[in-house]
Design an enzyme around this catalytic site. Sequence first.
Site, PDB file in Angstrom:
ATOM      1  N   LYS A  37      86.775 -36.254 -31.948  1.00  0.00           N
ATOM      2  CA  LYS A  37      88.005 -36.032 -31.180  1.00  0.00           C
ATOM      3  C   LYS A  37      87.664 -35.628 -29.749  1.00  0.00           C
ATOM      4  O   LYS A  37      88.261 -36.121 -28.794  1.00  0.00           O
ATOM      5  CB  LYS A  37      88.875 -34.976 -31.874  1.00  0.00           C
ATOM      6  CG  LYS A  37      89.543 -35.514 -33.128  1.00  0.00           C
ATOM      7  CD  LYS A  37      90.163 -34.461 -34.014  1.00  0.00           C
ATOM      8  CE  LYS A  37      90.641 -35.129 -35.316  1.00  0.00           C
ATOM      9  NZ  LYS A  37      91.129 -34.204 -36.323  1.00  0.00           N
ATOM     10  N   GLN A  68      91.839 -28.036 -37.127  1.00  0.00           N
ATOM     11  CA  GLN A  68      91.215 -28.974 -38.061  1.00  0.00           C
ATOM     12  C   GLN A  68      91.381 -28.480 -39.499  1.00  0.00           C
ATOM     13  O   GLN A  68      91.042 -27.343 -39.808  1.00  0.00           O
ATOM     14  CB  GLN A  68      89.719 -29.128 -37.707  1.00  0.00           C
ATOM     15  CG  GLN A  68      88.989 -30.159 -38.535  1.00  0.00           C
ATOM     16  CD  GLN A  68      89.502 -31.578 -38.298  1.00  0.00           C
ATOM     17  OE1 GLN A  68      89.746 -31.995 -37.174  1.00  0.00           O
ATOM     18  NE2 GLN A  68      89.691 -32.336 -39.374  1.00  0.00           N
ATOM     19  N   ASP A 102      99.328 -33.049 -33.773  1.00  0.00           N
ATOM     20  CA  ASP A 102      99.150 -33.643 -35.107  1.00  0.00           C
ATOM     21  C   ASP A 102     100.510 -33.951 -35.747  1.00  0.00           C
ATOM     22  O   ASP A 102     100.579 -34.635 -36.758  1.00  0.00           O
ATOM     23  CB  ASP A 102      98.388 -32.658 -36.024  1.00  0.00           C
ATOM     24  CG  ASP A 102      96.942 -33.087 -36.256  1.00  0.00           C
ATOM     25  OD1 ASP A 102      96.636 -34.271 -36.030  1.00  0.00           O
ATOM     26  OD2 ASP A 102      96.141 -32.231 -36.666  1.00  0.00           O
TER      27      ASP A 102
END
Length: 279
Positions: A51, A95, A118
């Site tokens: 990422k 994460q 997200d």
Amino acid sequence: MIIDGKAISAQIRAELKEECRAFVAERGFAPALSVVIVGDDPASQVYVRNKARACEEVGFGSRVYALPAETTQAELLGLIGKLNADPTVHGILVQLPLPKHLDETALLLAIDPRKDVDAFHPYNVGKLTVGNPTFLPCTPAGVMELIRRTGVDPAGRHCVVVGRSNIVGKPMALLLLAANGTVTICHSRTRDLAAVTRTADILVVAVGRAKFIKADMVKRGAVVIDVGMNRDENGKLCGDVDFAAVEPVAAAITPVPGGVGPMTITMLLRNTLTAAEQL
Ligand code: NDP
């Protein structure tokens, strides 16, 4: 036809790089993503590294906060609070999975929905559900790009989604519905799954079982999108679809690796740009 996720992803990243250049010229700063990782899960470390690298590739800023496994809920909430308040941070991503002692739901709720790249915060899930999303959930959004850029329009087609997780299956069904598909969602309690999947014009599979979808479960000429990421009996990466068997039956199909996988981070970049534009 094999749908080349790597090539489509590269094309979108090139577009994002251009959009980023224009954004920096206009606003004087680059979109910036903060990624929080807790503990030392090797797979999570690889995802986080990828990422950060992807951000760099398109000209975004990125910061990684690597916290020890014993980090407390209060410490993590404290960091999220700081990132929420920092105007130089546009996107925040925690994460997953988190170590067992941490409350994932509470943490996702703590992220400012305007920075929730997200799209896991219930506020953003709700916006998607009512048809007014700011951020699209990354993996399903990646699937939609693969479908569209292959020249397929879901409107009026029977779209079958196998899997109903909050991360993939459910939002996938919502996006196909928003694109005017006629959508059926299947799961582990679906009776005679093959009879349903055989009626799909577009079949999206997110089950998490190696080579689960066989040729006799697919209609000739269907578009097959394989979200699965599994290891086969030889430890090789493979999808939820038995690619070798299904490929001759399908009109178009994604491979694993090189299909949906490369798209997820690309859609995260798109959301980060959106977040920066809106702040
Ligand atoms: P989950 O385990 O959360 O969900 C799996 C779904 O499959 C559930 O809804 C389950 O049904 C359903 N299912 C399980 N067994 C069957 C069965 N026999 N018949 C029909 N349905 C079944 O997985 P995720 O959605 O998180 O992930 C799915 C796959 O996608 C995994 O391989 C994962 O690694 C991959 N993935 C890939 C990403 C990428 O970037 N390419 C991103 C995210 C995930 P029920 O709800 O009834 O239990």
